[in-house]
Scaffold this active site. Structure first.
Site, PDB file in Angstrom:
ATOM      1  N   CYS B  50       0.624  -1.615  -0.117  1.00 22.55           N
ATOM      2  CA  CYS B  50       0.121  -0.163  -0.452  1.00 22.55           C
ATOM      3  C   CYS B  50       1.055   1.529   0.557  1.00 22.55           C
ATOM      4  O   CYS B  50       0.357   2.410  -1.114  1.00 22.55           O
ATOM      5  CB  CYS B  50      -0.842   0.047   1.096  1.00 22.55           C
ATOM      6  SG  CYS B  50      -0.110  -0.349   2.564  1.00 22.55           S
ATOM      7  N   HIS B 101      18.754   1.816  -2.753  1.00 20.51           N
ATOM      8  CA  HIS B 101      17.586   1.874  -2.595  1.00 20.51           C
ATOM      9  C   HIS B 101      16.343   0.653  -2.011  1.00 20.51           C
ATOM     10  O   HIS B 101      15.809  -0.039  -1.274  1.00 20.51           O
ATOM     11  CB  HIS B 101      16.379   2.213  -3.970  1.00 20.51           C
ATOM     12  CG  HIS B 101      14.550   2.368  -3.795  1.00 20.51           C
ATOM     13  ND1 HIS B 101      14.579   4.196  -2.458  1.00 20.51           N
ATOM     14  CD2 HIS B 101      13.584   1.696  -3.470  1.00 20.51           C
ATOM     15  CE1 HIS B 101      13.479   3.670  -3.096  1.00 20.51           C
ATOM     16  NE2 HIS B 101      13.000   2.972  -3.452  1.00 20.51           N
TER      17      HIS B 101
END
Lengths: 272, 422
Positions: B50, B101
């Protein structure tokens, strides 16, 4: 057996340093090193005690040096049990450095030439070594009560103040330290009771007197009373938590007086 | 060989954008087959939660820009989501940046609540989907496993996920601090608000075995009790139930103290002084502050909880700085791993080099052969080159196998044999 004792010292120092680092950094790997080093130290230590016994011909709990070493041994054994039962690692942060210090003192103290005849006579009757051994284990148990109580008080205070320091999260829960204190009190009290009883029987068989009014005896009985009170209060549940913990701390002051009593105040008890 | 990461997260894009780009698990798996063509994008992985959508891809360095284009195209679902809609929110990282990342994502340094543990599970899931789809190959396998290792290190070596940062979780954490384990303990909810419900759920997950609910409106209490598997108790009987409960969560709208020193002392007598833990999340407070002074009783009101939480958040931020250092050192290690493994180009070069040697020898000795016809000339050259190829073929294919299986030890051996430089 000095070289063996130095090896024991090395193992305990390694264990102590890793325990402290593990406590600060919360690293499991460090904790494992600490526990292995402690186990190694304990095995060597046990061997050293047995070797002393075999070589000197008397139970290795007679001279000052022997007493320090034996006391350290009981402390490690007790901490080992607590670790096994409750995983209460922070106890080691205090216990292991203390153990290292005791062994260090035992290693550097000039070996007093013991009255070998006396030592042999005493250890010939099994009651005497049993009496001293039980006392030392009782001291170790009360030391555990003391540490658990301190940990209880620290945390209870922070919970009441609602501000948590860094060590708060590193200590075992209130329930755990409370349980440790309760069961160690019970164990310590049992050992002390039997220890006092064997001492009396031994004294009466040797000197024909049960009681000498010696400071160590008086303090031992006071200690016994205090812990009896503590355990009664705990089991009737009126006293939990803070009050019991303060009593566990105060009790240890009496334990120290009992342990050091003979030396400071004289009396017929020969050693600490 | 290049690693490419394209994505959006809660910082770069609002939820309206994230929800349009999000993938369901099935969509991930079918999407991966579309995305990975084996040529422009050789390996691929999709992390979709989400808070983020991340596409991780492996490509050859020469075709990097093609694959960026391909990934963008893929994200737009072949233009059903207009690119202008999300383009400005996208970030693109390549090589070390991409590695950083993904390491930070897995270690929960890039999360909305730094240190939350769920994201690692989500990355694990994404990886297993890619494995099933067959789109995680030698490079992504290494990379993702390395990311797991980094996450583990960060979790073990820093206190990033240590202390609770939400009220409902704080209740569990403090409860454990007092009772050690919540198993076998009873919780009492006074007032059945949303916050109380959330806390109750956390407590149940943490092992609380019995939940009592007291609410002014019976109906709501019953509904919630059914949902949570608890029992409702009479609001008027509070003092009786206080004796049974170890953890009490108060959240009513009452404008007076429901729980006074008097009734807590009585309850404590019945509990034989076993500790009780009160949480008061109602404003105005429902628990008389004097209750907190009673021994073996611990009371936390909303401000107490908030202040502990904000200090926990600061603590996590400090720990996150340490975690970043771990990530940096792991990026270097990973780059090193890749360099060692990456002898693909060298194998090609080696083949050419051997052929060149053969050709050069032919040129050197050409004069001695005298005049030859064109056909003979070609035959001689073919003879040399094919001999070299036949001899070197098993060697090269063996090397390629080591390369494909990323067998670092074997690769090092090849390097030593042929004196290849990294």
């Amino acid at each position: 057996m000095r070289s063996l004792l130095l090896a024991v010292l090395a193992a305990y120092v390694v264990s102590a340093i890793h325990a402290v680092l593990a406590f600060l950094n919360k690293r499991r790997a460090l904790q494992r090193v600490s526990e292995w080093a402690m186990a190694t130290g304990f095995v060597l230590h046990t061997a050293a005690l047995i070797a002393d016994w075999a070589i000197d011909g008397h139970y290795p709990l007679f001279t000052r040096r022997e007493t320090l070493s034996f006391l350290a041994w009981t402390l490690v054994a007790s901490y080992g049990l607590v670790l096994y039962r409750y995983r209460a690692r922070p106890l080691g942060v205090v216990t292991l450095p203390l153990v290292s210090l005791l062994i260090f003192l035992a290693a550097v103290i000039r070996p007093t030439t013991p009255d070998n005849a006396e030592a042999s006579i005493r250890s010939a009757i099994w009651l005497f070594p049993v009496h001293t051994t039980l006392f030392l284990f009782a001291y170790a148990a009360f030391f555990v009560v003391f540490l658990a109580s301190i940990m209880y008080l620290l945390q209870e205070r922070e919970l009441k103040l609602k501000t948590f320091s860094a060590i708060f999260y590193r200590l075992p829960s209130l329930t755990t330290v409370n349980e440790i204190a309760t069961s160690s009190t019970a164990i310590g009290l049992t050992l002390l009771t039997v220890g006092i009883a064997t001492g009396m029987v031994w004294a009466s068989s040797r000197y024909g007197r049960l009681w000498h009014n010696d400071p160590k005896e008086i303090f031992a009985v006071l200690t016994w009373l205090l812990y009896l009170l503590l355990i009664l209060y705990r089991s009737t549940s009126g006293w939990r938590g803070r009050k019991a913990a303060w009593m566990g701390v105060a009790g240890f002051a009496l334990v120290l007086l009992t342990f050091l009593g003979a030396r400071l105040m004289g009396g017929y008890h020969v050693f600490g | 060989m290049s690693i490419l990461l394209v994505g959006i997260n809660h910082k770069s894009a609002p939820v309206e954008v994230r929800e349009r780009l999000a993938f369901t698990e099935e969509a991930c798996s079918t999407g991966l087959h579309t995305l990975v063509d084996g040529e422009i994008v050789r390996e691929g992985l999709i992390v979709s939660t989400c808070n983020r959508v991340e596409i991780l891809a492996e490509t050859s360095s020469e075709r990097l820009s093609d694959s960026i284009e391909r990934v963008n195209e893929f994200l737009s679902r072949t233009d059903s989501v207009p690119r202008s809609f999300f383009e400005t929110h996208l970030y693109q990282h390549t090589d070390d940046e991409a590695v950083r990342h993904i390491f930070r994502v897995a270690s929960s340094l890039d999360s909305m609540v730094v240190g939350e543990p769920q994201v690692l599970g989500q990355v694990r899931r994404a990886y297993s989907i890619a494995l099933e789809a067959g789109t995680a190959g030698r490079i992504l396998n290494r990379l993702v496993h390395h990311a797991f290792r980094v996450a583990k290190r960060v979790r073990n070596e820093t206190g990033i996920g240590a202390n609770a940062v939400s009220i409902s979780y704080m209740a569990v954490e403090l409860g454990k601090k007092i009772f050690n384990s919540l198993e076998g303990h009873t919780a009492l909810l006074i007032g059945a608000g949303e916050m109380a419900e959330l806390s109750a759920r956390h407590l149940i997950n943490a092992g609380v075995s019995r939940v009592l609910l007291a609410n002014r409106t019976e109906e709501r209490a019953q509904r919630l009790a059914a949902e949570l598997g608890g029992e409702t108790v009479d609001f008027a009987d509070l003092s009786k139930h206080l004796a049974e409960a170890d953890i009490i969560i108060c959240s009513t709208a009452a404008d007076q103290y429901l729980i006074t020193e008097q009734i807590v002392r009585e309850a404590l007598g019945k509990r034989r002084n076993r500790p009780s833990f009160f949480i008061d999340i109602s404003v105005p407070r429902n628990i008389d502050p004097a209750v907190g002074k009673i021994p073996n009783v611990f009371v936390f009101d909303i401000d107490d909880l908030e202040s502990v939480i904000s200090s926990n958040i600061r603590e996590r931020e400090r720990e996150a700085e340490r975690a970043e250092l771990i990530v940096e050192s792991e990026i270097m290690q990973f780059a090193q791993t890749l360099r060692v493994l990456d002898i693909g180009p060298t194998i090609g070069a080696l083949k050419n080099k051997l052929q060149d040697i053969a050709k050069a020898e032919l040129t050197r000795q050409r004069n001695r052969l005298g005049p030859l016809t064109a056909a003979q000339e070609t035959a001689v050259e073919a003879l040399l080159v094919s001999t070299v190829n036949k001899i070197s073929h098993p060697l090269l294919s063996h090397m390629r196998r080591s390369y494909d299986s990323s067998d670092a030890e074997a690769i090092q051996a090849w390097r030593d044999i042929f004196g290849l430089e990294e």
